[in-house]
Scaffold this motif. Sequence first.
Motif, PDB file in Angstrom:
ATOM      1  N   LEU A  16       0.820  -1.205   0.000  1.00 47.29           N
ATOM      2  CA  LEU A  16       0.000   0.000   0.000  1.00 47.29           C
ATOM      3  C   LEU A  16       0.863   1.267   0.000  1.00 47.29           C
ATOM      4  O   LEU A  16       0.532   2.244  -0.671  1.00 47.29           O
ATOM      5  N   ALA A  17       1.973   1.240   0.727  1.00 45.07           N
ATOM      6  CA  ALA A  17       2.875   2.395   0.732  1.00 45.07           C
ATOM      7  C   ALA A  17       3.508   2.604  -0.643  1.00 45.07           C
ATOM      8  O   ALA A  17       3.633   3.741  -1.111  1.00 45.07           O
ATOM      9  N   LEU A  18       3.902   1.516  -1.303  1.00 46.66           N
ATOM     10  CA  LEU A  18       4.484   1.635  -2.637  1.00 46.66           C
ATOM     11  C   LEU A  18       3.457   2.123  -3.653  1.00 46.66           C
ATOM     12  O   LEU A  18       3.788   2.920  -4.538  1.00 46.66           O
ATOM     13  N   LEU A  19       2.227   1.663  -3.538  1.00 43.17           N
ATOM     14  CA  LEU A  19       1.174   2.149  -4.428  1.00 43.17           C
ATOM     15  C   LEU A  19       0.894   3.631  -4.198  1.00 43.17           C
ATOM     16  O   LEU A  19       0.680   4.380  -5.151  1.00 43.17           O
ATOM     17  N   ALA A  20       0.915   4.062  -2.952  1.00 41.41           N
ATOM     18  CA  ALA A  20       0.705   5.476  -2.654  1.00 41.41           C
ATOM     19  C   ALA A  20       1.857   6.318  -3.200  1.00 41.41           C
ATOM     20  O   ALA A  20       1.637   7.409  -3.749  1.00 41.41           O
ATOM     21  N   LEU A  21       3.073   5.826  -3.094  1.00 38.26           N
ATOM     22  CA  LEU A  21       4.230   6.541  -3.638  1.00 38.26           C
ATOM     23  C   LEU A  21       4.149   6.639  -5.159  1.00 38.26           C
ATOM     24  O   LEU A  21       4.432   7.693  -5.735  1.00 38.26           O
ATOM     25  N   PHE A  22       3.755   5.563  -5.815  1.00 38.27           N
ATOM     26  CA  PHE A  22       3.605   5.586  -7.265  1.00 38.27           C
ATOM     27  C   PHE A  22       2.486   6.538  -7.693  1.00 38.27           C
ATOM     28  O   PHE A  22       2.637   7.279  -8.664  1.00 38.27           O
ATOM     29  N   ALA A  23       1.370   6.533  -6.969  1.00 41.66           N
ATOM     30  CA  ALA A  23       0.264   7.438  -7.298  1.00 41.66           C
ATOM     31  C   ALA A  23       0.692   8.887  -7.108  1.00 41.66           C
ATOM     32  O   ALA A  23       0.345   9.763  -7.907  1.00 41.66           O
ATOM     33  N   TRP A  24       1.464   9.156  -6.066  1.00 41.90           N
ATOM     34  CA  TRP A  24       1.965  10.521  -5.832  1.00 41.90           C
ATOM     35  C   TRP A  24       2.865  10.963  -6.980  1.00 41.90           C
ATOM     36  O   TRP A  24       2.766  12.088  -7.468  1.00 41.90           O
ATOM     37  N   GLY A  28       1.781  13.754  -9.647  1.00 42.17           N
ATOM     38  CA  GLY A  28       2.645  14.909  -9.439  1.00 42.17           C
ATOM     39  C   GLY A  28       3.383  15.348 -10.694  1.00 42.17           C
ATOM     40  O   GLY A  28       4.128  16.313 -10.668  1.00 42.17           O
ATOM     41  N   GLY A  29       3.216  14.623 -11.789  1.00 38.36           N
ATOM     42  CA  GLY A  29       3.814  15.025 -13.050  1.00 38.36           C
ATOM     43  C   GLY A  29       5.197  14.461 -13.304  1.00 38.36           C
ATOM     44  O   GLY A  29       5.904  14.933 -14.190  1.00 38.36           O
ATOM     45  N   GLN A  30       5.606  13.437 -12.574  1.00 38.69           N
ATOM     46  CA  GLN A  30       6.938  12.881 -12.759  1.00 38.69           C
ATOM     47  C   GLN A  30       7.093  12.133 -14.079  1.00 38.69           C
ATOM     48  O   GLN A  30       8.197  11.984 -14.579  1.00 38.69           O
ATOM     49  N   PHE A  31       5.995  11.655 -14.639  1.00 35.81           N
ATOM     50  CA  PHE A  31       6.054  10.856 -15.859  1.00 35.81           C
ATOM     51  C   PHE A  31       5.440  11.594 -17.043  1.00 35.81           C
ATOM     52  O   PHE A  31       4.983  10.974 -17.996  1.00 35.81           O
ATOM     53  N   ASP A  32       5.443  12.913 -17.016  1.00 38.97           N
ATOM     54  CA  ASP A  32       4.804  13.673 -18.077  1.00 38.97           C
ATOM     55  C   ASP A  32       5.584  13.639 -19.386  1.00 38.97           C
ATOM     56  O   ASP A  32       5.014  13.549 -20.451  1.00 38.97           O
TER      57      ASP A  32
END
Length: 71
Positions: A16-24, A28-32
Amino acid sequence: MDILFLLVPLSVVLVLALLALFAWALFGGQFDNVEREGERILWDDARADPTSLDADQARARPAPEQSLRSI
């Protein structure tokens, strides 16, 4: 067998923590712009326009007068 009562909830919390980090990162535009980001180092915009430097880069680059005095 008793260790499973500890390991299963810990692994669920980790997932769940890793999924939350990926969603953030995703929202947050990291993969734009992943296609062009690797080519950014090849562009020569920073040398052509000295105002495009951020504060750290501007401090690291000596002024032309200072470099002439040190010669």
